[in-house]
Design a protein around this motif. Structure first.
Motif, PDB file in Angstrom:
ATOM      1  N   ARG A  38       0.875  -1.242  -0.173  1.00  0.00           N
ATOM      2  CA  ARG A  38      -0.150  -0.088  -0.090  1.00  0.00           C
ATOM      3  C   ARG A  38       1.179   1.635   0.259  1.00  0.00           C
ATOM      4  NH1 ARG A  38      -5.485  -1.351   0.707  1.00  0.00           N
ATOM      5  NH2 ARG A  38      -5.790   0.503   1.162  1.00  0.00           N
ATOM      6  N   PRO A  58      -3.472   0.786  -1.770  1.00  0.00           N
ATOM      7  CA  PRO A  58      -2.950  -0.653  -2.636  1.00  0.00           C
ATOM      8  C   PRO A  58      -1.991  -0.176  -4.427  1.00  0.00           C
ATOM      9  CG  PRO A  58      -5.728  -1.161  -3.016  1.00  0.00           C
ATOM     10  CD  PRO A  58      -5.542  -0.261  -2.963  1.00  0.00           C
ATOM     11  N   GLY A 108      -7.335   0.774  -6.570  1.00  0.00           N
ATOM     12  CA  GLY A 108      -4.940   1.072  -6.089  1.00  0.00           C
ATOM     13  C   GLY A 108      -5.726   2.223  -7.250  1.00  0.00           C
TER      14      GLY A 108
END
Length: 543
Positions: A438, A472, A509
């Motif tokens: 992350r 992410p 993400g």
């Protein structure tokens, strides 16, 4: 110049004779074409006497010289003769039959700097002069010598000399024997009650006692500097094989990153060589460092060389990291540099140092430096790392927090301290079980600005930071090069004609795209980017 001469000669019926001369020079100025030798308003007085008998081959000689006014320059060495008077006196005999000069005493001195006395003979051999002379330097303060022979002449090339404070007294005894083609000089140089410290407090050496053996030979045998052939040390030196022994003691040694400690080392000299035969062990944080053996070749020349080695294990890195890292970090290092060579102003090494740090491993090799004694030395190394935990690297920094494991390398790194001037850098993440991948909003923005010079969240920063703290990602890959002040940053991830610095996985993400992969920037401008100064060029976008 203004000069005066007074000379005379007398001869008696029994063959006894006497001659004398006195020469005075005042306000003399001179220089050679390349200005390596020059004098201004020099005043000196020279007196010489000789007496003997026409029926004998022996002549008595006496001479004196005193230079007590003006200024004198020899290459880069300067003397104010008004303060540092040069004096010379000689008393001896010359025998015409063997054609030899016997010195009962030759005293040479520079007031408040250095003086020495020589005794012995100079004889005419079959081809050249044969010397057999002993030289004694009485106890002399070291500080004036350091000032006139090192600090003043070399302060431009070696600015670090101005930061040194040296104390103590030196003395020496030497024997000079042989012809100019095969001359040998052997003896000892002693430094008593010595100390050396940096004025900025970086290091301090107190209670220095140095017994340095000296062995210079103009024409070593074919065996090399360490094999002086038939030449042997003086009998009273109690030689060990073909060497003269000495010693070095330091009562208190305070060095950066080392605890205060003492040092005791044995020294040896052979023809044109110094050495410390055994390893010298220094205490360090969490372990010990073993230096040596150490060998100095041609120490009396203008280009000496030094060879040694270094090994250590389980050294704690916290004392070093605490000075450069904001959060507490632990680590250990081990390594062996089996060959360390210093030739001229260049140092090179063979071997590797490994550090267990930030949850991974860093390996360093190719350590060295060029122009080591200049005002701008260049240091170089190669390094590779694997398994470094990005969270430990980035936690508490202004860069922004990143989670994941990092691998990569830097090759051909050249540092003109404190700035790099050349390198090839690779940074890539590697999946590791149990470690999330992350990246924080701040880190995304900083990567985008470094890669392209633009704010990743311009116009939506408030909305993004209120909704998300991190994202992410699937991979991070950055390759950077610097040469001749041209800096280039590229992503290592290429898919569908797109170059990514950060690549998201699946539909969630964040990705950072390098829209100008061919663009370059000066390193000074890159430093400005890192310092959050927006550059108008580039084009990294986030989606």
């Amino acid at each position: 110049s203004r000069d005066a001469l007074d000379a005379g000669f007398s001869l008696k019926r029994n063959g006894q004779w006497r001659a004398f001369s006195r020469v005075s020079l005042e306000g003399s100025s001179f220089e050679n074409p390349d200005l390596t030798i020059a004098g201004a308003q020099v005043s000196m007085n020279l007196a010489a006497e000789a007496d003997g008998n026409l029926n004998r081959s022996v002549t008595s000689l006496r001479a004196s010289l005193k230079a007590d006014g003006g200024e004198f320059l020899l290459h880069r060495f300067y003397l104010d003769l008004n303060k540092n008077t040069v004096s010379l006196s000689m008393d001896g005999t010359y025998d015409q039959t063997p054609k030899s000069l016997s010195l009962a005493g030759l005293d040479v001195g520079v007031k408040d700097i250095l003086g020495f006395r020589a005794r012995g003979t100079l004889g005419r051999g079959s081809k050249s002069i044969v010397t057999d002379v002993s030289v004694t330097v009485p106890e002399t303060p070291l500080r004036p010598l350091f000032q006139h022979l090192l600090l003043d002449p070399f302060r431009q090339e070696l600015p670090a000399l101005a930061d040194l404070d040296v104390k103590g007294n030196i003395r020496a005894t030497l024997e000079v024997k042989g012809t100019p083609e095969d001359l040998a000089c052997m003896g000892r140089l002693n430094w008593d009650g010595g100390s050396m410290r940096s004025l900025d407090g970086t290091f301090s050496l107190q209670g220095i006692t140095l017994d340095l053996p000296v062995w210079y030979q103009a024409k070593p045998s074919a065996g090399g500097p360490g094999h002086p052939g038939k030449r042997k040390p003086p009998q009273d030196e109690k030689p060990r094989g073909e060497s003269i022994k000495g010693s070095l003691t330091i009562e208190s040694m305070a060095l950066p990153l080392f605890p205060e400690q003492t040092l005791n080392a044995g020294l040896e000299a052979s023809a044109n060589q110094w050495s410390i035969p055994g390893p010298t062990v220094l205490k360090a944080a969490g372990g010990e460092m073993a230096w040596g053996p150490l060998v100095v070749e041609n120490p009396y020349s203008g280009s000496p060389s030094v060879r040694t080695s270094l090994s250590f294990s389980d050294l704690r890195l916290d004392p070093v990291l605490s000075k450069i890292w904001s959060s507490p970090t632990e680590g250990t290092a081990r390594g062996r540099l089996e060959a360390i060579e210093l030739i001229g102003d260049r140092i090179s090494t063979k071997g590797q140092i490994k550090a267990e740090i930030f949850g991974g491993t860093v390996a360093i090799d190719g350590l060295g430096a060029d122009n080591l004694f200049s005002p701008s030395p260049v240091f170089h190394l190669d390094a590779a790392w694997t398994g470094l935990l990005l969270q430990e690297l980035t936690r508490g920094t202004s860069f922004g927090e990143v989670q994941g494991a990092l691998k990569g390398h830097v090759k051909g790194l050249q540092m003109a301290w404190p700035e790099p001037q050349k390198f090839t850098l690779l940074l890539e993440t590697e999946p590791r079980e149990g470690i999330p991948q992350r990246i924080s909003v701040r880190a995304v923005d900083n990567i985008a600005q470094i890669g392209g010079g633009q704010n990743a969240f311009a116009g939506v920063a408030g909305v993004v930071t209120s909704l998300f703290k991190d994202f992410p990602y699937d991979r991070i890959g950055v390759r950077a090069t610097l040469e001749n002040d041209v800096f280039r940053v590229n992503g290592t991830i290429r898919e569908g004609g797109v170059e990514y610095l950060v690549k998201r996985g699946g539909f969630s993400g964040v990705s950072v795209i390098n829209q100008s992969p061919e663009s370059t920037i000066s390193f000074k401008d890159m430093v400005k980017r890192v310092r959050r100064v927006t550059d108008s060029r580039g084009g990294a976008v986030v989606r």
